[in-house]
Design a protein around this motif. Structure first.
Motif, PDB file in Angstrom:
ATOM      1  N   VAL A 197     -12.499  -1.914  -5.576  1.00  0.00           N
ATOM      2  CA  VAL A 197     -12.412  -1.390  -4.154  1.00  0.00           C
ATOM      3  C   VAL A 197     -10.818  -1.550  -3.715  1.00  0.00           C
ATOM      4  O   VAL A 197     -10.265  -2.482  -4.558  1.00  0.00           O
ATOM      5  CB  VAL A 197     -13.283  -2.395  -3.285  1.00  0.00           C
ATOM      6  N   GLN A 198     -10.537  -0.700  -2.980  1.00  0.00           N
ATOM      7  CA  GLN A 198      -9.038  -0.733  -2.869  1.00  0.00           C
ATOM      8  C   GLN A 198      -8.648  -2.247  -2.379  1.00  0.00           C
ATOM      9  O   GLN A 198      -9.242  -2.559  -1.406  1.00  0.00           O
ATOM     10  CB  GLN A 198      -8.358   0.279  -2.070  1.00  0.00           C
ATOM     11  N   HIS A 199      -7.549  -2.560  -2.660  1.00  0.00           N
ATOM     12  CA  HIS A 199      -6.693  -3.975  -2.125  1.00  0.00           C
ATOM     13  C   HIS A 199      -5.963  -3.793  -0.708  1.00  0.00           C
ATOM     14  O   HIS A 199      -5.097  -3.054  -0.760  1.00  0.00           O
ATOM     15  CB  HIS A 199      -6.052  -4.599  -3.234  1.00  0.00           C
ATOM     16  N   LEU A 200      -6.541  -4.404   0.260  1.00  0.00           N
ATOM     17  CA  LEU A 200      -5.965  -4.107   1.724  1.00  0.00           C
ATOM     18  C   LEU A 200      -4.528  -4.631   1.288  1.00  0.00           C
ATOM     19  O   LEU A 200      -3.523  -4.083   2.197  1.00  0.00           O
ATOM     20  CB  LEU A 200      -6.780  -5.007   2.481  1.00  0.00           C
ATOM     21  N   ARG A 205       1.109  -3.243   1.983  1.00  0.00           N
ATOM     22  CA  ARG A 205       2.357  -3.297   1.507  1.00  0.00           C
ATOM     23  C   ARG A 205       3.066  -2.064   1.187  1.00  0.00           C
ATOM     24  O   ARG A 205       4.123  -1.800   1.229  1.00  0.00           O
ATOM     25  CB  ARG A 205       2.269  -4.123   0.175  1.00  0.00           C
ATOM     26  N   HIS A 206       2.362  -0.959   0.799  1.00  0.00           N
ATOM     27  CA  HIS A 206       2.886   0.171   0.191  1.00  0.00           C
ATOM     28  C   HIS A 206       2.484   1.346   1.098  1.00  0.00           C
ATOM     29  O   HIS A 206       2.682   2.608   1.060  1.00  0.00           O
ATOM     30  CB  HIS A 206       2.239   0.395  -1.023  1.00  0.00           C
ATOM     31  N   HIS A 245      -6.027   3.932  -7.278  1.00  0.00           N
ATOM     32  CA  HIS A 245      -6.020   4.139  -5.788  1.00  0.00           C
ATOM     33  C   HIS A 245      -4.549   3.520  -5.371  1.00  0.00           C
ATOM     34  O   HIS A 245      -4.885   2.886  -3.986  1.00  0.00           O
ATOM     35  CB  HIS A 245      -7.351   3.888  -5.117  1.00  0.00           C
ATOM     36  N   GLY A 246      -3.573   3.424  -5.923  1.00  0.00           N
ATOM     37  CA  GLY A 246      -2.538   2.729  -5.409  1.00  0.00           C
ATOM     38  C   GLY A 246      -2.652   1.380  -5.186  1.00  0.00           C
ATOM     39  O   GLY A 246      -1.573   0.646  -4.810  1.00  0.00           O
ATOM     40  N   GLY A 247      -3.600   0.623  -6.054  1.00  0.00           N
ATOM     41  CA  GLY A 247      -3.740  -0.924  -5.976  1.00  0.00           C
ATOM     42  C   GLY A 247      -5.194  -1.202  -5.667  1.00  0.00           C
ATOM     43  O   GLY A 247      -5.383  -1.260  -4.204  1.00  0.00           O
ATOM     44  N   PRO A 399       4.545  11.594  -1.350  1.00  0.00           N
ATOM     45  CA  PRO A 399       4.887  11.029   0.001  1.00  0.00           C
ATOM     46  C   PRO A 399       4.776   9.734   0.446  1.00  0.00           C
ATOM     47  O   PRO A 399       5.100   9.125   1.506  1.00  0.00           O
ATOM     48  CB  PRO A 399       3.805  11.834   0.907  1.00  0.00           C
ATOM     49  N   ILE A 400       4.099   9.064  -0.584  1.00  0.00           N
ATOM     50  CA  ILE A 400       3.635   7.716  -0.463  1.00  0.00           C
ATOM     51  C   ILE A 400       4.039   6.786  -1.840  1.00  0.00           C
ATOM     52  O   ILE A 400       3.840   7.285  -2.763  1.00  0.00           O
ATOM     53  CB  ILE A 400       2.372   7.179   0.039  1.00  0.00           C
ATOM     54  N   PRO A 401       4.502   5.641  -1.712  1.00  0.00           N
ATOM     55  CA  PRO A 401       4.916   4.741  -0.595  1.00  0.00           C
ATOM     56  C   PRO A 401       6.167   4.963   0.283  1.00  0.00           C
ATOM     57  O   PRO A 401       6.293   4.769   1.561  1.00  0.00           O
ATOM     58  CB  PRO A 401       4.898   3.193  -1.217  1.00  0.00           C
TER      59      PRO A 401
END
Length: 417
Positions: A197-200, A205-206, A245-247, A399-401
């Motif tokens: 699962v994605q980490h909040l 942070r990003h 998923h970006g972390g 576009p992210i982070p």
């Protein structure tokens, strides 16, 4: 709105992204003249248990009866699943006498690797069209929503599972307690559950605000996931941090009676969360201001490109992309179209902003100045796949982070902004 985990009524705003349509409701051309229903997209955190959550304004049946997302169209995601299966077979000693169940198994992208190893398995997938694709590929799949009753029934019919996989689904369930009870019903008393699962912490942070959309009902730290799983008699014993998923975090979970002490790396992740303030309300505030700054940055770039007569198209039509497009108000005057590998989306239009979705080959035909990469989490894969745009001086935009414009050429790529 009360917290769906602890029932507390004091929920504090993290970020308000306005109102958007559900992110996977792509429109056919015939529906362009029809109105679209939008729903508030306002992320809040419970002041008592610190579970970050959206109100359940749409039902899983609304989203997943027919679904536009097929996991197998991402080469890197299929490779990620194959590595997971190989590593888990070794870690748990799984063999031909083992039994593996996956909740939200999509098109069989993961269980296909289990099938090839001769291990008995079963997929539970609520989307009829996606589950049908899995069965066509030889992956046994039931069209069901997992809950306690379904878990108990499947345990009685097929026996307890040595391993239950729940990748990228624990955020997608509005009845969190019932789904958690379903996981416990499926797993053997000495078995394992693996949850990705994605980490909040990474989301905040990003500045990954685009990963907030209606089919994600909650967002987890390890600590809040511990509390949620405890409601089903389950304990987290180990945690891996992942780049997906970006972390993301991979939680290794067991029934409480056989759990044992937590691993050192789990303690390390909990410590990192605490240091970032994520075990208190303070770590959840300020996110809205960070998102607003990122929005202005992206819109400023697109407006400048339009004034200069530059052509901008998109790559990808993921759910996260539709949050970004709608929150930023990006229409076809700023983004002519986007492309996607999934044929299901071709000829359709993104929800809300109604950006046309075309096959990927259209980019080489039109030779745009910029390609805005909406699935930014696949940066390495797509940087390589889109290297050819350098033949005409095209650039990639992530576009992210933060806004990153990358010059492409067939041999190397470098950041130019």
């Amino acid at each position: 709105m009360n917290c769906r985990l602890c029932g507390h009524s004091d929920l504090v705003s993290m970020v308000d992204l306005g109102a958007t349509p559900p992110c996977e409701r792509f429109l056919t051309r015939e529906r362009l003249a029809e109105p679209e229903q939008t729903y508030p997209l306002h992320l809040r955190v419970c002041s008592a248990c610190l579970l970050a959550q959206l109100p359940a304004l749409i039902t899983p049946e609304d989203t997943f009866t027919e679904y536009a997302y097929f996991s197998s169209f991402s080469t890197s995601w299929v490779a990620h699943a194959e590595r997971f299966v190989a590593e888990t077979v070794r870690r748990l000693g799984l063999g031909t006498d083992s039994y593996v169940v996956e909740a939200a198994s999509n098109d069989g992208y993961l269980l296909s690797h289990v099938v090839r190893r001769g291990i008995r398995c079963l997929g539970i997938e609520p989307s009829a069209n996606v589950g049908a694709a899995a069965r066509e590929n030889g992956v046994p799949t039931l069209t069901e929503f997992l809950g306690e009753d379904v878990g108990r029934r499947l345990r009685a019919e097929h026996g307890p599972a040595d391993l239950v996989v729940a990748n990228n689904v624990y955020a997608h369930v509005p009845d969190l307690l019932d789904f958690t009870a379903g996981l416990r019903a499926l797993v053997a008393d000495d078995g394992w559950i693996s949850i990705e699962v994605q980490h909040l912490l990474s989301l905040v942070r990003h500045r990954q605000f685009d990963t907030i959309y209606h089919e994600h009902f909650q967002y987890y730290t390890v600590r809040s996931a511990q509390q949620a799983l405890a409601t089903g008699g389950l304990a987290v014993v180990d945690v891996e941090t992942l780049p997906t998923h970006g972390g993301s975090i991979r939680l290794w979970v067991r029934p409480v009676a056989v759990a044992g002490p937590p691993s050192p790396r789990m303690s390390a992740v909990l410590a990192a969360e605490a240091e970032a303030g994520m075990h208190a309300l303070a770590g959840h505030t300020g996110f809205g201001a960070a998102v607003a700054a990122l929005r202005r940055q992206l819109l400023g770039f697109l407006l400048d490109a339009a004034r200069e007569g530059r052509t901008v198209v998109g790559y990808g039509a993921p759910g996260k992309g539709n949050t970004l497009l709608n929150h930023c108000g990006i229409r076809t005057d700023l983004l002519r179209y986007t492309v996607d590998r999934n044929p299901y989306k071709h000829g359709r239009f993104t929800p809300g902003m109604r950006i046309p979705v075309l096959p990927p080959e259209q980019i080489a035909v039109d030779r745009p100045d910029y390609v805005l990469v909406l699935p930014w989490n696949l940066r390495a894969e797509l940087t390589e796949a889109l290297r050819y745009i350098g033949e005409w001086g095209g650039r990639l935009v992530f576009p992210i982070p933060e806004l990153d414009v990358v010059a492409a050429n067939p041999r190397r790529m470098r950041s130019v902004r």
